[in-house]
Design an enzyme around this catalytic site. Sequence first.
Site, PDB file in Angstrom:
ATOM      1  N   LYS A  76     -35.069  28.597 -14.701  1.00  0.00           N
ATOM      2  CA  LYS A  76     -33.994  27.773 -15.244  1.00  0.00           C
ATOM      3  C   LYS A  76     -34.391  27.200 -16.611  1.00  0.00           C
ATOM      4  O   LYS A  76     -35.545  26.817 -16.824  1.00  0.00           O
ATOM      5  CB  LYS A  76     -33.680  26.642 -14.261  1.00  0.00           C
ATOM      6  CG  LYS A  76     -32.560  25.704 -14.697  1.00  0.00           C
ATOM      7  CD  LYS A  76     -32.359  24.625 -13.642  1.00  0.00           C
ATOM      8  CE  LYS A  76     -31.358  23.570 -14.076  1.00  0.00           C
ATOM      9  NZ  LYS A  76     -31.217  22.493 -13.068  1.00  0.00           N
ATOM     10  N   SER A 152     -26.917  21.275 -11.961  1.00  0.00           N
ATOM     11  CA  SER A 152     -27.141  21.892 -13.253  1.00  0.00           C
ATOM     12  C   SER A 152     -27.762  23.296 -13.181  1.00  0.00           C
ATOM     13  O   SER A 152     -27.873  23.986 -14.187  1.00  0.00           O
ATOM     14  CB  SER A 152     -28.045  20.998 -14.111  1.00  0.00           C
ATOM     15  OG  SER A 152     -29.300  20.782 -13.489  1.00  0.00           O
ATOM     16  N   SER A 176     -28.952  19.126  -8.164  1.00  0.00           N
ATOM     17  CA  SER A 176     -28.764  20.300  -9.018  1.00  0.00           C
ATOM     18  C   SER A 176     -29.229  21.618  -8.420  1.00  0.00           C
ATOM     19  O   SER A 176     -28.978  22.674  -8.996  1.00  0.00           O
ATOM     20  CB  SER A 176     -29.460  20.086 -10.372  1.00  0.00           C
ATOM     21  OG  SER A 176     -28.787  19.107 -11.118  1.00  0.00           O
TER      22      SER A 176
END
Length: 475
Positions: A76, A152, A176
């Site tokens: 990520k 996220s 997230s």
Amino acid sequence: MSLRFDEYRAFDAVGLAEAIRRKELQPHEVLDAALDRLQAVNPQVNAITYLDEAAVAEARQAPAAGPLGGVPYFIKDLHAPVRGMPLTHGSRLFADQRLDFDSETVARLRQAGLRILGRSASSEFGMSPSVETALAGPTRNPWDLTRIAGGSSGGAAAAVAAGILPATHATDSGGSIRIPAACNGLVGLKPTRGLLPTGPHRGEASHGLSHEHAVTRSVRDCAALLDATAGPDVGAPYFTPPPAESFLALLNRPPRRLRIAFTSHTFRQQPSHPECEAAVLETARRLETLGHVVEPGAPDFDAGALSAATGLLLLTGLAAQLRAREAVLGRAAREDELEPVTWEAIRLSQKVTGVDYASQFTRINQEVRRIGRFFQTVDVLLTPTLASPPLPLGTLSTQALSLNEFQQAASAFCPFTGAFNATGQPAISLPLHWTAEGLPLGVQLVGRFGEDATLLQLAAEIERAWPWFQRTAPL
């Protein structure tokens, strides 16, 4: 011989690694299958923001060693340095940042044999539960391209749901990992605080609110990745020891008979969407058939106060990150380098006094202790992961909304996750319900602090009884 997509998607990460070890598959076949799928679907979902051609070339040459040897993986684009790769945090302000080291978690993923090929999309600084950035554009849900993929870690979840990867890296400071797992029909575990390393670039990550792990299609991938990464790194401020036996081995045994409480109302006593309520009630009935003691219940704490206190810590941390970036750049950040909600939040947090900042820890402690007392009487709490199905794109835009509008919309959508970043407890989202429209909905199971193994055993027991692996997005 090439590996067809339907053949590739029939494996989880553990299965791919096993097939490579048995020489039923060649590492280059698996790599090519992932890259072919990336080329075919990423223009639609916008899950992967960076593919490192040098890493791809290296992956073609490297031996498939380690328990997950030869499996493609992305990291990520938030918090986790990868040597030589950009780390933008989803922000134009960091668009040209590259670091020359791997985080300890990334190093351990490499040691497990994973092929780290690039970056998945994140919302700017992880602030939003939807990835819709000015830097890279919106990430779309593979189940419905008009819907959000969550955030996220929306890029990670969309990549897995779209079949690019069987599992991949994600982070969680307020939900997230679990939010995008729920939006995309995946497994998403936020481990216990301190179980995974946070260094060398961070110590107590966001005051213990921030966690790293993965989104996966199977529970055993979740466990195998935890085995690869769990344990303290040098200089860790504290750590939670992993069990003596591997997480993967523990999945072979069912959990003890558990006392499980459930609620479909938010912690502010507001109802969730009828589909979310249905998901919880059906899961509660299923848990009873497995022999667990299941009854209504929820911790009694001031959810609004806890959310405000943790939010202030996260935003002032962001303001400090901005200051450090300005020092590197040798100039002040410009308003056009940040999304409007981010700019407004930073400007407000810069006005917070030291006394106000320190006061938040007292409030967090009060509410966390109240939640902890509840878990003296139950082993697991069952809730919806989200208060509604995945929202239309634009609903949570950090470019179109004011800070107040954004905070209200985000809080209404995901009120169940953030409290357990504050407590540090393990919490997992499982894909156990789909709406009448065919959208996935997750349910959240929260365990006692340090009892990740029990939570994974319960998840594996549920997966065996009501499997979801063959249910895939129609993309």
